[in-house]
Design an enzyme around this catalytic site. Structure first.
Site, PDB file in Angstrom:
ATOM      1  N   TYR A 108       0.833  -1.204   0.000  1.00 47.96           N
ATOM      2  CA  TYR A 108       0.000   0.000   0.000  1.00 47.96           C
ATOM      3  C   TYR A 108       0.873   1.261   0.000  1.00 47.96           C
ATOM      4  O   TYR A 108       1.915   1.295   0.634  1.00 47.96           O
ATOM      5  CB  TYR A 108      -0.893   0.015   1.249  1.00 47.96           C
ATOM      6  CG  TYR A 108      -1.781   1.222   1.280  1.00 47.96           C
ATOM      7  CD1 TYR A 108      -2.939   1.249   0.525  1.00 47.96           C
ATOM      8  CD2 TYR A 108      -1.429   2.364   2.015  1.00 47.96           C
ATOM      9  CE1 TYR A 108      -3.748   2.381   0.516  1.00 47.96           C
ATOM     10  CE2 TYR A 108      -2.241   3.488   2.007  1.00 47.96           C
ATOM     11  CZ  TYR A 108      -3.387   3.497   1.255  1.00 47.96           C
ATOM     12  OH  TYR A 108      -4.184   4.598   1.226  1.00 47.96           O
ATOM     13  N   TRP A 110       1.297   5.676  -1.654  1.00 50.00           N
ATOM     14  CA  TRP A 110       1.021   6.685  -2.678  1.00 50.00           C
ATOM     15  C   TRP A 110       2.075   6.778  -3.764  1.00 50.00           C
ATOM     16  O   TRP A 110       1.853   7.435  -4.788  1.00 50.00           O
ATOM     17  CB  TRP A 110       0.860   8.049  -2.010  1.00 50.00           C
ATOM     18  CG  TRP A 110      -0.541   8.328  -1.613  1.00 50.00           C
ATOM     19  CD1 TRP A 110      -1.330   7.561  -0.801  1.00 50.00           C
ATOM     20  CD2 TRP A 110      -1.330   9.444  -2.024  1.00 50.00           C
ATOM     21  NE1 TRP A 110      -2.567   8.152  -0.674  1.00 50.00           N
ATOM     22  CE2 TRP A 110      -2.591   9.317  -1.406  1.00 50.00           C
ATOM     23  CE3 TRP A 110      -1.111  10.554  -2.828  1.00 50.00           C
ATOM     24  CZ2 TRP A 110      -3.618  10.244  -1.588  1.00 50.00           C
ATOM     25  CZ3 TRP A 110      -2.129  11.491  -2.998  1.00 50.00           C
ATOM     26  CH2 TRP A 110      -3.364  11.318  -2.384  1.00 50.00           C
TER      27      TRP A 110
HETATM   28  N1  MGD Z   1      -1.644   8.007  12.486  1.00 46.02           N
HETATM   29  C1  MGD Z   1      -2.063   8.099  11.232  1.00 46.02           C
HETATM   30  N2  MGD Z   1      -1.562   7.281  10.292  1.00 46.02           N
HETATM   31  C2  MGD Z   1      -1.974   7.383   9.028  1.00 46.02           C
HETATM   32  C3  MGD Z   1      -2.931   8.350   8.650  1.00 46.02           C
HETATM   33  C4  MGD Z   1      -3.466   9.196   9.651  1.00 46.02           C
HETATM   34  O1  MGD Z   1      -4.338  10.049   9.388  1.00 46.02           O
HETATM   35  N3  MGD Z   1      -2.984   9.057  10.927  1.00 46.02           N
HETATM   36  N4  MGD Z   1      -3.338   8.440   7.344  1.00 46.02           N
HETATM   37  C5  MGD Z   1      -3.245   7.242   6.526  1.00 46.02           C
HETATM   38  C6  MGD Z   1      -3.449   7.534   5.111  1.00 46.02           C
HETATM   39  S1  MGD Z   1      -4.913   8.327   4.707  1.00 46.02           S
HETATM   40  C7  MGD Z   1      -2.582   7.166   4.142  1.00 46.02           C
HETATM   41  S2  MGD Z   1      -3.044   7.341   2.500  1.00 46.02           S
HETATM   42  C8  MGD Z   1      -1.296   6.546   4.468  1.00 46.02           C
HETATM   43  C9  MGD Z   1      -0.157   7.015   3.555  1.00 46.02           C
HETATM   44  O2  MGD Z   1       0.879   6.114   3.601  1.00 46.02           O
HETATM   45  P1  MGD Z   1       1.911   5.940   2.392  1.00 46.02           P
HETATM   46  O3  MGD Z   1       1.236   6.225   1.107  1.00 46.02           O
HETATM   47  O4  MGD Z   1       2.569   4.625   2.560  1.00 46.02           O
HETATM   48  O5  MGD Z   1       2.934   7.115   2.718  1.00 46.02           O
HETATM   49  P2  MGD Z   1       4.000   7.823   1.765  1.00 46.02           P
HETATM   50  O6  MGD Z   1       4.928   8.552   2.680  1.00 46.02           O
HETATM   51  O7  MGD Z   1       3.309   8.623   0.728  1.00 46.02           O
HETATM   52  O8  MGD Z   1       4.771   6.600   1.124  1.00 46.02           O
HETATM   53  C10 MGD Z   1       5.106   6.515  -0.197  1.00 46.02           C
HETATM   54  C11 MGD Z   1       6.493   5.899  -0.292  1.00 46.02           C
HETATM   55  O9  MGD Z   1       6.765   5.637  -1.676  1.00 46.02           O
HETATM   56  C12 MGD Z   1       8.094   6.042  -1.981  1.00 46.02           C
HETATM   57  N5  MGD Z   1       8.139   6.353  -3.413  1.00 46.02           N
HETATM   58  C13 MGD Z   1       7.861   7.528  -4.032  1.00 46.02           C
HETATM   59  N6  MGD Z   1       7.978   7.399  -5.372  1.00 46.02           N
HETATM   60  C14 MGD Z   1       8.336   6.121  -5.610  1.00 46.02           C
HETATM   61  C15 MGD Z   1       8.589   5.386  -6.800  1.00 46.02           C
HETATM   62  O10 MGD Z   1       8.496   5.883  -7.918  1.00 46.02           O
HETATM   63  N7  MGD Z   1       8.901   4.070  -6.649  1.00 46.02           N
HETATM   64  C16 MGD Z   1       9.011   3.475  -5.436  1.00 46.02           C
HETATM   65  N8  MGD Z   1       9.346   2.194  -5.391  1.00 46.02           N
HETATM   66  N9  MGD Z   1       8.795   4.162  -4.302  1.00 46.02           N
HETATM   67  C17 MGD Z   1       8.445   5.453  -4.384  1.00 46.02           C
HETATM   68  C18 MGD Z   1       8.349   7.221  -1.086  1.00 46.02           C
HETATM   69  O11 MGD Z   1       9.727   7.406  -0.901  1.00 46.02           O
HETATM   70  C19 MGD Z   1       7.594   6.826   0.182  1.00 46.02           C
HETATM   71  O12 MGD Z   1       8.422   6.139   1.082  1.00 46.02           O
HETATM   72  O13 MGD Z   1      -0.940   6.834   5.837  1.00 46.02           O
HETATM   73  C20 MGD Z   1      -1.962   6.429   6.736  1.00 46.02           C
HETATM   74  N10 MGD Z   1      -1.468   6.528   8.085  1.00 46.02           N
HETATM   75  N1  MGD Z   2      -0.842  18.461   2.930  1.00 46.08           N
HETATM   76  C1  MGD Z   2      -1.325  17.209   2.859  1.00 46.08           C
HETATM   77  N2  MGD Z   2      -2.541  16.993   2.304  1.00 46.08           N
HETATM   78  C2  MGD Z   2      -3.034  15.724   2.246  1.00 46.08           C
HETATM   79  C3  MGD Z   2      -2.281  14.616   2.701  1.00 46.08           C
HETATM   80  C4  MGD Z   2      -0.998  14.880   3.286  1.00 46.08           C
HETATM   81  O1  MGD Z   2      -0.294  13.951   3.742  1.00 46.08           O
HETATM   82  N3  MGD Z   2      -0.569  16.171   3.343  1.00 46.08           N
HETATM   83  N4  MGD Z   2      -2.783  13.338   2.579  1.00 46.08           N
HETATM   84  C5  MGD Z   2      -3.873  13.113   1.625  1.00 46.08           C
HETATM   85  C6  MGD Z   2      -4.565  11.858   1.926  1.00 46.08           C
HETATM   86  S1  MGD Z   2      -3.798  10.394   1.560  1.00 46.08           S
HETATM   87  C7  MGD Z   2      -5.800  11.800   2.443  1.00 46.08           C
HETATM   88  S2  MGD Z   2      -6.562  10.295   2.689  1.00 46.08           S
HETATM   89  C8  MGD Z   2      -6.534  13.019   2.781  1.00 46.08           C
HETATM   90  C9  MGD Z   2      -7.189  12.874   4.141  1.00 46.08           C
HETATM   91  O2  MGD Z   2      -8.133  13.842   4.332  1.00 46.08           O
HETATM   92  P1  MGD Z   2      -8.766  13.985   5.789  1.00 46.08           P
HETATM   93  O3  MGD Z   2      -9.044  12.659   6.342  1.00 46.08           O
HETATM   94  O4  MGD Z   2      -9.866  14.949   5.705  1.00 46.08           O
HETATM   95  O5  MGD Z   2      -7.516  14.667   6.529  1.00 46.08           O
HETATM   96  P2  MGD Z   2      -6.963  14.676   8.008  1.00 46.08           P
HETATM   97  O6  MGD Z   2      -6.007  15.819   8.052  1.00 46.08           O
HETATM   98  O7  MGD Z   2      -6.459  13.366   8.422  1.00 46.08           O
HETATM   99  O8  MGD Z   2      -8.239  14.989   8.870  1.00 46.08           O
HETATM  100  C10 MGD Z   2      -8.957  16.191   8.778  1.00 46.08           C
HETATM  101  C11 MGD Z   2      -9.308  16.658  10.162  1.00 46.08           C
HETATM  102  O9  MGD Z   2     -10.222  15.762  10.773  1.00 46.08           O
HETATM  103  C12 MGD Z   2     -10.195  16.056  12.152  1.00 46.08           C
HETATM  104  N5  MGD Z   2     -10.662  14.898  12.925  1.00 46.08           N
HETATM  105  C13 MGD Z   2      -9.981  13.814  13.308  1.00 46.08           C
HETATM  106  N6  MGD Z   2     -10.774  12.983  14.020  1.00 46.08           N
HETATM  107  C14 MGD Z   2     -11.988  13.579  14.075  1.00 46.08           C
HETATM  108  C15 MGD Z   2     -13.244  13.224  14.656  1.00 46.08           C
HETATM  109  O10 MGD Z   2     -13.413  12.182  15.267  1.00 46.08           O
HETATM  110  N7  MGD Z   2     -14.282  14.091  14.453  1.00 46.08           N
HETATM  111  C16 MGD Z   2     -14.146  15.257  13.776  1.00 46.08           C
HETATM  112  N8  MGD Z   2     -15.222  16.007  13.604  1.00 46.08           N
HETATM  113  N9  MGD Z   2     -12.973  15.616  13.244  1.00 46.08           N
HETATM  114  C17 MGD Z   2     -11.919  14.792  13.374  1.00 46.08           C
HETATM  115  C18 MGD Z   2      -8.772  16.420  12.484  1.00 46.08           C
HETATM  116  O11 MGD Z   2      -8.767  17.573  13.305  1.00 46.08           O
HETATM  117  C19 MGD Z   2      -8.146  16.662  11.124  1.00 46.08           C
HETATM  118  O12 MGD Z   2      -7.413  17.868  11.054  1.00 46.08           O
HETATM  119  O13 MGD Z   2      -5.675  14.136   2.806  1.00 46.08           O
HETATM  120  C20 MGD Z   2      -4.885  14.251   1.624  1.00 46.08           C
HETATM  121  N10 MGD Z   2      -4.261  15.541   1.664  1.00 46.08           N
HETATM  122 MO    MO Z   3      -4.969   8.628   2.419  1.00 44.22          MO
END
Ligand code: MGD
Ligand code: MGD
Ligand code: MO
Length: 767
Positions: A108, A110
């Site tokens: 999994y 991005w």
């Molecule tokens: N506590 C907490 N944990 C969370 C979340 C949260 O809200 N709270 N959010 C979750 C969510 S929504 C998401 S989507 C995940 C994100 O989790 P990930 O998508 O796993 O996080 P990234 O840091 O984007 O990891 C992408 C990796 O791919 C590598 N990469 C970039 N380009 C390439 C390429 O071309 N080839 C290869 N082989 N590698 C490459 C980068 O160096 C990086 O290490 O985290 C989740 N974890």
């Molecule tokens: N700059 C930046 N933008 C991103 C990403 C990033 O890594 N960096 N990641 C991208 C990805 S993979 C995803 S999935 C999206 C995620 O998009 P979201 O899930 O919307 O993003 P988050 O920042 O995790 O959460 C938004 C807000 O939800 C609030 N929140 C948390 N728990 C609760 C709750 O129980 N109730 C309420 N009402 N609020 C709560 C927190 O205060 C948080 O700031 O963002 C994307 N956009």
């Molecule tokens: Mo995500």
């Protein structure tokens, strides 16, 4: 002009004759993001992986020291030739001893933008050619919604980008109730790339036009910068109680849209009997909810009035609301609330998923159809819900529930990861690190020495988008970008495509893998095949012209998207894909699963780790998305530092909580619970509800071996809980987490996260 595209935007690249380059905003971008400039320093930093490297213990079959674990060992550099030989031999060994099912390639993450060099597509294309692999279902972003929403509305994926357009909201919405807010930091991102950032502009325009936004979130900054916004700082994880109370009070006040309920929904009676307390003796009134959410009953009743007096109401739920225990419920309860209000399918009204999350959600461009790299067919049927990786490694053969069926965990012997970082994204990392020691081999493709690379046995260095050509084309973004290679690969890095081509050759499948096409031929193939899918009046320009100019914007094809408009116009002709064809406020199907943690209707579950549940851990930890980077990407670059204090992740603490613990601004604190501990630097504010703290995700894991601190850099996932949302979706629950904090009395340790491991230089030949 040469351009590059990333999930956070498009940039012009200006380069001198050497390796020095600078990124500048794309001239078409209304609101460019600074995130991209992080790569200017990260690209060639000491964390860059320059050569294939093997963990010493793995290569020497643990002869130098039996007890050195993954994550603690040295690495030995080898030539690509040796690397291909060793990797292919080991994959063959694992397949012949244990079968393809024992390879986990859920992988999994991005990765990078760019349609061709999509790491996971290459990984799966390769493994599918050699017999397949155990895979993963759903995402970390919104797993619970992916599983529950199809039961209730018949689909989720197709609906994601069908969300009602900002244009429609600006012109028609009176009340916009934003659960989880619309944090502008998130709109910088769109998976696959962004041409022009529009979220802030539309939000401002909508506010100027008089749309009344209410931010329902523990964090004030989740909706700000667009005028005076009402803030409803409820306790985290309690939104469902508020939604249910709104449903109950609206019905009680006779404001319910009976016509809508009758024509478009099923199961209202059963849901109502739950609201009225017939099934559990508890009336879901404002009084009841107020004690759970920690907000005065009057505020809830006031909200009922606001809904009553609003011509058009939009109920917006952020994806973060799925990332919590029982994360299915907020989406289901929000759909029920929007049904009771009855504005679904009308301009600017109804329900919206993820306005908070990405720039593309709410963009009014029609989805540009596009092809991806074909991945082939996976012959292995075993899968896990993506966030159950630790459970899988810990419990081979044990069964688990998922969406109405029972499955069992495979016995994984080899993990292959490309394009994601589980040491960033997974919860309860201490538990995962233990389970991670079990497989015989861990292979990763990375470009930097992050915790994934350091915890691998075999690390194959990949190029970044700046070192290869590609094409970016993202859903609901009208721009297509030709991503130019501007630098030769750093060190000996290769693209995922080249790496898997090299491995496929060892298996005798090279031509099947490459189809005898080069990188450039594949890019042109994607362009032409995608072009064939366009309507005749919207064909792309000639490929060479596109390449020369560097970008193309598809014409404005759609002025307003209104979610579920067709269903509302004619529910008989355009039924939903649910069993009843209507919105299911009671689902017979879910009810038939007999799950105690996800029943037949939206329900409040109080049996979780949330505020007030523990005497020992009195603070609720949120870990939202970081402002200056995407997840863990470019954490080692110059821009990510903006969000840190002395290089350490920041924990935002309410003034009163800080005072009670004698914490001072910028003080280094230990954040801890029974699962782990990390250090972070204090930022005191009144932007966050009392009792709640927040550490944005993304600090690279940096354990301190000499002490009990699980991460000195501030990775919140050493604290979060690794339990599925429910038996239905088994999604991740990062936002359900209690902690305590105290001053860290010792000298704050140096952050080693960006240092490479000890590396032994390559030997010429190896047998
Ligand atoms: N506590 C907490 N944990 C969370 C979340 C949260 O809200 N709270 N959010 C979750 C969510 S929504 C998401 S989507 C995940 C994100 O989790 P990930 O998508 O796993 O996080 P990234 O840091 O984007 O990891 C992408 C990796 O791919 C590598 N990469 C970039 N380009 C390439 C390429 O071309 N080839 C290869 N082989 N590698 C490459 C980068 O160096 C990086 O290490 O985290 C989740 N974890
Ligand atoms: N700059 C930046 N933008 C991103 C990403 C990033 O890594 N960096 N990641 C991208 C990805 S993979 C995803 S999935 C999206 C995620 O998009 P979201 O899930 O919307 O993003 P988050 O920042 O995790 O959460 C938004 C807000 O939800 C609030 N929140 C948390 N728990 C609760 C709750 O129980 N109730 C309420 N009402 N609020 C709560 C927190 O205060 C948080 O700031 O963002 C994307 N956009
Ligand atoms: Mo995500």
């Amino acid at each position: 002009m040469r351009y590059t595209a990333a999930h956070w935007g498009t940039y012009k690249i200006i380069k001198d004759k050497g390796k020095r380059f600078k990124l500048f905003p794309f001239e078409q971008d209304k609101d460019p993001s600074d995130i991209g400039r992080g790569i200017e320093t990260a690209l060639t930093s000491s964390a860059r992986i320059r050569k294939p490297a093997f963990r010493r213990g793995w290569l020497e079959k643990n002869q130098h020291h039996k007890n050195i674990k993954r994550g603690e060992d040295q690495f030995i550099e080898v030539s690509w030739e040796d690397a291909f030989e060793l990797v292919s031999k080991d994959i063959k060994r694992v397949i012949s001893n244990y079968g393809n099912e024992s390879i986990y390639a859920g992988s999994y993450g991005w990765a990078s933008a760019g349609r061709f060099h999509h790491a996971q597509s290459h990984l799966r294309r390769f493994l599918n050619l050699i017999g397949g692999h155990t895979y993963s279902k759903n995402t970390y972003s919104y797993a619970a919604a992916e599983v529950i929403v199809p039961h209730v509305l018949g689909n989720f994926y197709n609906f994601l980008f069908d969300t009602t357009s900002w244009v429609s909201i600006k012109d028609n919405t009176s009340l916009f109730l934003a659960f989880g807010g619309i944090p502008l930091k998130n709109g910088q991102i769109s998976q696959g790339g962004v041409g022009s950032h529009i979220q802030k502009d539309y939000l401002k325009k909508a506010a100027l036009k008089g749309v009344n936004f209410i931010n329902v979130s523990p964090l004030k900054s989740d909706l700000e910068g667009v005028g005076n916004i009402e803030w409803l700082p409820l306790k985290p994880n309690t939104d469902v109680a508020l939604m249910l109370a709104l449903c109950y009070e609206l019905n009680k006040a006779g404001i319910i849209n009976n016509d809508f309920i009758y024509r478009y929904t099923v199961g209202f009676k059963k849901f109502l009997s739950y609201l009225n307390g017939s099934s559990d003796g508890i009336i879901k009134s404002a009084d009841w909810a107020s004690k759970i959410i920690g907000i005065n009953k009057k505020v809830i009743l006031n909200l009922v009035d606001k809904i009553k007096n609003s011509e058009r109401t939009m109920i917006s739920v952020s994806w973060s609301l799925t990332r919590q225990s029982h994360g299915e419920q907020p989406f289901w309860a929000a759909i029920a609330l929007a049904s009771i209000i009855g504005d679904i399918g009308k301009p600017g009204g109804g329900i919206g998923f993820g306005y908070s999350a990405m720039n593309s959600i709410g963009n009014h461009y029609k989805k540009i159809p596009a092809v991806s790299l074909p991945q082939g067919k996976n012959s292995v049927k075993k899968f896990i819900p993506v966030a159950r990786i630790t459970d899988m490694l810990e419990n081979p053969g044990i069964s688990f529930d998922y969406n109405g069926s029972r499955f069992s965990y495979p016995d994984i012997k080899l993990i292959y990861w490309a394009g994601g970082n589980p040491f960033h994204h997974h919860q309860d990392l201490n538990r995962m690190i233990k389970a991670w020691q079990k497989p015989e081999t861990v292979i990763s493709h990375e470009w930097c020495w992050n915790a994934l690379a350091k915890h691998s046995d075999i690390v194959l260095p990949v190029t970044t988008p700046l070192e290869r050509n590609d094409i970016a084309l993202a859903p609901r973004d009208p721009y297509m970008i030709y991503m130019s290679k501007v630098l030769e690969p750093i060190g000996e890095s290769k693209s995922d495509f080249e790496i898997f081509s090299g491995l496929a050759k060892k298996f005798g499948f090279k031509d099947d893998y490459t189809e005898k096409k080069s990188e450039n031929e594949w890019i042109e193939w994607i362009y032409n095949e995608s072009n064939a899918l366009q309507e005749s009046n919207h064909k792309f320009p000639d490929f060479d012209n596109f390449k020369e100019k560097g970008w193309y914007k598809s014409p404005d094809q759609l002025s307003q998207q209104i979610f579920l408009k067709e269903f509302i116009e004619d529910p008989v002709k355009n039924p939903l894909e649910t069993p009843s064809g209507k919105i299911e406020l009671f689902s017979k199907q879910i009810d038939s699963f007999k799950y105690s943690d996800c029943v037949g209707h939206p329900k409040w579950f109080g049996d979780k780790e949330y505020l007030g549940k523990s005497k020992k851990y009195k603070l609720h930890l949120l870990s939202n998305q970081p402002k200056f980077k995407l997840h863990s990407q470019l954490d080692n670059g110059k821009v990510a530092g903006n969000e840190k204090i002395d290089g350490r992740a920041v924990i935002e603490v309410n003034k009163i909580d800080a005072e009670a613990r004698a914490l001072l601004e910028h003080m280094v604190v230990k954040v801890f619970n029974d699962r782990g501990s990390c250090l972070a630097a204090v930022k005191i504010s009144d932007n966050i509800r009392q009792g709640v703290v927040n550490i944005p995700t993304g600090a690279w894991l940096d354990p301190l071996k000499s002490s009990s601190i699980s991460c000195v850099h501030g990775n919140p996932n050493v604290l979060t809980n690794d339990v599925g949302t429910s038996k239905l979706a088994q999604g991740p629950t990062a936002h359900t987490c209690l902690v305590e904090i105290e001053k860290f009395h010792e000298k704050a340790p140096r952050i080693n996260a960006f240092d490479p491991p000890k590396i032994i230089a390559a030997k010429r030949e190896r047998n």
